[in-house]
Each structure stands twice: as structure tokens, then as C-alpha cells.
Design an enzyme around this catalytic site. Structure first.
Site, PDB file in Angstrom:
ATOM      1  N   LYS A 115       0.861  -1.189   0.000  1.00 16.60           N
ATOM      2  CA  LYS A 115       0.000   0.000   0.000  1.00 16.60           C
ATOM      3  C   LYS A 115       0.887   1.225   0.000  1.00 16.60           C
ATOM      4  O   LYS A 115       2.041   1.170   0.415  1.00 16.60           O
ATOM      5  CB  LYS A 115      -0.872   0.008   1.259  1.00 16.60           C
ATOM      6  CG  LYS A 115      -2.023   0.990   1.243  1.00 16.60           C
ATOM      7  CD  LYS A 115      -3.140   0.567   0.300  1.00 16.60           C
ATOM      8  CE  LYS A 115      -4.476   0.572   0.928  1.00 16.60           C
ATOM      9  NZ  LYS A 115      -5.443  -0.354   0.562  1.00 16.60           N
TER      10      LYS A 115
HETATM   11  N1  GLU Z   1      -7.595  -0.161  -2.365  1.00 10.85           N
HETATM   12  C1  GLU Z   1      -8.393  -1.341  -2.403  1.00 10.85           C
HETATM   13  C2  GLU Z   1      -8.253  -2.101  -1.102  1.00 10.85           C
HETATM   14  O1  GLU Z   1      -7.933  -1.548  -0.091  1.00 10.85           O
HETATM   15  C3  GLU Z   1      -8.137  -2.170  -3.642  1.00 10.85           C
HETATM   16  C4  GLU Z   1      -6.754  -2.735  -3.749  1.00 10.85           C
HETATM   17  C5  GLU Z   1      -6.500  -3.430  -5.074  1.00 10.85           C
HETATM   18  O2  GLU Z   1      -7.412  -3.581  -5.849  1.00 10.85           O
HETATM   19  O3  GLU Z   1      -5.344  -3.797  -5.284  1.00 10.85           O
HETATM   20  O4  GLU Z   1      -8.562  -3.263  -1.026  1.00 10.85           O
END
Ligand code: GLU
Length: 430
Positions: A115
Site C-alpha cells: 500500500k
Molecule cells: N484499495 C483497495 C483495497 O484496499 C483495492 C486494492 C487493489 O485492488 O489492489 O482493497
């Protein structure tokens, strides 16, 4: 002189890292996680911090700070969103990366967890500035991301347009011969730039799939249930859209700018049109009265959907929640103390790593579609997302029974068992 640091004053920190570690330690104790695997998973593999300059529209230069934390890749490439928000820092990127590892493992995806984001309030910048910020951030990340290494996606305040700029920048810095082989460096792209039909609504669709399964287990129907949503971005809107289709009634919405409440019901489609025309905010929505933000979570309703930031349900407000269930559309919306209060009061929690997993599951299918050079239809995609979310849901319910654990702990146990098995079978290099 003060040493240069990326640390923020404690009061500005979201504090999510403590919450995710509390949850991890607790579940690891219950299941008796292998001590070596526990040591590995308690740390992040790598943490990338970049500072990069961008020329603004008025000709001045601003230097931005971006992050990418890669927690674990035992099951596959790092996967997870990039958020553009003023709360983004190393602590929050770490916590959110760790949640992604659990989420992808629980969903049975061949991914790890990552992230990141940029510490920025994107509302203060023009579209041209956001494009330059995004492209320069992508360039600064360089080969720390890649289609089989680490695959970003949308998160808070990022969208398909931003993903298209990332894909284009990444591919443009590589050999033209590999342009389309690199399309899956990022997911959540617009349809014209290699996106997947249905990825836009995947998270909200998954949230509602878990709520339907929850209601079924309780012998109840979602029809007529009143719900409130915090955050009216992608997750909040699509959750409201699909819940309304089930016959539930949206009675209140809160975002950073305003809180609106109408017991007679709010039309999510009409509110979404307002938000799209109003710099993505619910402020000044003419068809529903405003209320004191402090009273939001305590409203009389059946379902609470936090779909914004972390640590929103805490000791300060959890005791006032009257709903039957909290469906965690956001990542980490409930802190450790808030959760204890909800449990003592008999409020069910559909934990984030299960509840909002439809998003990353949708991303997985976009990645596969790109890898295979195929184009899939929305019904097929939503069907596949439904299957994966329900498989995870059933595993969580069964594991909860096996361990006499709550659904959060049991979701962790399913994920941790998968990771533990991989380490046991694969061993540790060298
Ligand atoms: N930001 C989203 C999450 O927290 C999607 C992450 C993704 O699709 O890689 O799950």
C-alpha cells in the site's frame, strides 16, 4: 538542527498500525501461529519513501512525499492501493499494506500485500497538477513497482484516471516492445486503458454480497433495513447503490464536509450526481437536511457502513451505535477499543478484510484479463467476484465455529493459515 524525519507528530497519525498489530497478535495467539512465521509477518519486507518535485500551474515548485510499503509477498506479487490524502504517512501505509496481505490471502488470490500513496489533499490541485504529481510519483517509484512485482490500484481519493496515468508513465519509461506486456502494472484502469468492466463497482458489490450472506444466516432480509454510510466515494456510493437495490433504505451519509440525514430516505443516484458535480463532496446537497456530525454513528438504523478512513469507530462513539451490524467497507475503520464495545453490545462486525475484498478480487480479474489479452463482460466478472467473496465468507464462518472465534479473528486465522502453510512447504532461503 532537527534530523530530517518522515515521522509525523503523534496527534496527526491515524494510529492504524497499532490496530492491525493488535488484531494480528490476537489471532496468532488463538491459532498458535508458528513462531518463525509470526516473526516474519510482524515486519514489512520493504518501505519506500520518495520525495519528488512538481511544477504547479503558477510556475512554483512543490516537493511531495510518496510512500510504498511492501509487507509480504509469500503468496504472490505485492498488491494494494495508492491513496492521496493528507493522513498518508509511513505508519498508515504500513498498516494498510499489512491488511492487504491478510485480505488477498483470505480471498485466495495469488498476491501479497502492499500500500502507499502521496501525502496530499488532492482537492487543492488542478487536474493538470494531479497528472504531473501522479506521473512524477510513478517515475520516482521506478522499478519498485511492476506487473509481476507490485501492482497498485485505486484507494482513497485515487481513481481510474490516476491509474491510467500510472500505467502510461510506467510503460512509457520501458521499451516500446513491452508496452502491452506492462498494462497490468496497475489495476482499476478506465475501460479504454485496459480496465475491466465491473471493477468500478467491485468493492461495493462485495460489501453487499457479504451483507446478504450475513442477513441470510440471521434469517433476516435486507429489505426495509435502514442504513447509514460514512464516505461517499467509490465504496460508499456503490454500496448504497446495491443495498438500495436490495430494498434497504439509505437514511444518512457523512463525509469530510457534511453530514446529511433524512429518515424518509436518500436516493444514492441523485446524491452521487450531486457529488460528481460538486468536487466529490456531499456539501450543499439540497434534498436532505444536515445534522450534527457527532451524532452520525448513533442514529437509529440497522446497518452502519464505514467507507472512508481508519479509526472512525472508537471508544468515543461505539457505545452509541444502535445498528445490528457494522459492514467495514473502509480499511481499519474500527479501532481495538471500539471493537470491544461493539462486541459487548452484541453488534455484529463484517471485518474489512472480508467485507471490502470485492475490490481487490476485481483487480485480480483485471490483471488476469490483461495478462491473457482477453476482454470480459460485466456479468461474468461480477459472478466471479461473488463466488470468491462467498467462498471466503463461508471459510470465515466455518473457522469461527471451529475456534469459537469472532469473524475478525477467524478471517485472520484463514489468512494466516494460508501464509503459514506456504512458508512451511517452501522453506526460507538460503
Ligand atoms: N484499495 C483497495 C483495497 O484496499 C483495492 C486494492 C487493489 O485492488 O489492489 O482493497
Amino acid at each position: 538542527m532537527q534530523p530530517e524525519t518522515t515521522a509525523k507528530p503523534a496527534e496527526k497519525r491515524q494510529g492504524m498500525y497499532k490496530v492491525v498489530m493488535d488484531q494480528f497478535e490476537h489471532a496468532a495467539d488463538i491459532m498458535g501461529l508458528d513462531p518463525g512465521v509470526r516473526k516474519i509477518l510482524a515486519k514489512t519486507n520493504s518501505e519506500i519513501v520518495v520525495h519528488f518535485p512538481v511544477k504547479l500551474d503558477d510556475g512554483t515548485i512543490e516537493v511531495f512525499t510518496g510512500y510504498r510499503v511492501q509487507h509480504n509477498n509469500a503468496l504472490g506479487p505485492y498488491k494494494g492501493g495508492l491513496r492521496y490524502h493528507q493522513t498518508v504517512d509511513l505508519d498508515s501505509a504500513r498498516a494498510l499494506a499489512i491488511w492487504m496481505t491478510w485480505k488477498t490471502a483470505l480471498a485466495g488470490l495469488p498476491y501479497g500485500g502492499g500500500k502507499g500513496g502521496v501525502e496530499i489533499n488532492p482537492k487543492l490541485y488542478s487536474k493538470g497538477e494531479l497528472e504531473r504529481i501522479t506521473r512524477r510519483f510513478t517515475y520516482a517509484l521506478g522499478d519498485n513497482i511492476g506487473p509481476d512485482l507490485d501492482i497498485p490500484a485505486p484507494d482513497v481519493n485515487t481513481n481510474p484516471q490516476i491509474m491510467a496515468w500510472i500505467a502510461d508513465t510506467y510503460s512509457s519509461t520501458k521499451s516500446p516492445a513491452t508496452r502491452f506486456a506492462n498494462l497490468h502494472v496497475v489495476t482499476g484502469k478506465p475501460l479504454g486503458a485496459g480496465g475491466l468492466e465491473g471493477r468500478d463497482r467491485a468493492t461495493g458489490f462485495g460489501v453487499v454480497a457479504t451483507l446478504k450472506a450475513w442477513a441470510k444466516r440471521k434469517g433476516k432480509s435486507l429489505k426495509g433495513m435502514r442504513f447509514i454510510v460514512q464516505g461517499f466515494g467509490n465504496v460508499g456510493y456503490w454500496t448504497a447503490h446495491f443495498l438500495t437495490k436490495e430494498g434497504a433504505v439509505l437514511i444518512a451519509v457523512q463525509d469530510a464536509s457534511s453530514t446529511i440525514h433524512d429518515p424518509k430516505g436518500i436516493d444514492p443516484e441523485d446524491l452521487n450526481r450531486h457529488v460528481e458535480a460538486n468536487n466529490r463532496s456531499i456539501k450543499d446537497y439540497p434534498k436532505a437536511p444536515t445534522m450534527d456530525p457527532a451524532g452520525f454513528f448513533g442514529l437509529a438504523c440497522d446497518i452502519v457502513v464505514p467507507a472512508a478512513l481508519g479509526n472512525q469507530i472508537t471508544a468515543a462513539n461505539a457505545g452509541g451505535i444502535k445498528a445490528q451490524v457494522v459492514a467495514e467497507g473502509a480499511n481499519g475503520p474500527t479501532d481495538t477499543e471500539g471493537e470491544a464495545i461493539l462486541r459487548a453490545n452484541g453488534v455484529d462486525i463484517i471485518p474489512d478484510i472480508l467485507c471490502n475484498s470485492g475490490g481487490v478480487i476485481g483487480s485480480y480479474y483485471e490483471w488476469l484479463q490483461n495478462k491473457r489479452s482477453e476482454i470480459w463482460k460485466i456479468d461474468e466478472v461480477l459472478g466471479m467476484i461473488q463466488d470468491k467473496v462467498m467462498t471466503a465468507f463461508d471459510q470465515v464462518v466455518n473457522t469461527a465455529e471451529e475456534f469459537k472465534a469472532n469473524w475478525r479473528d477467524s478471517a485472520y486465522i484463514v489468512a494466516l493459515r494460508r501464509l503459514e502453510k506456504t512458508y512451511m512447504e517452501r522453506g526460507i532461503f538460503p
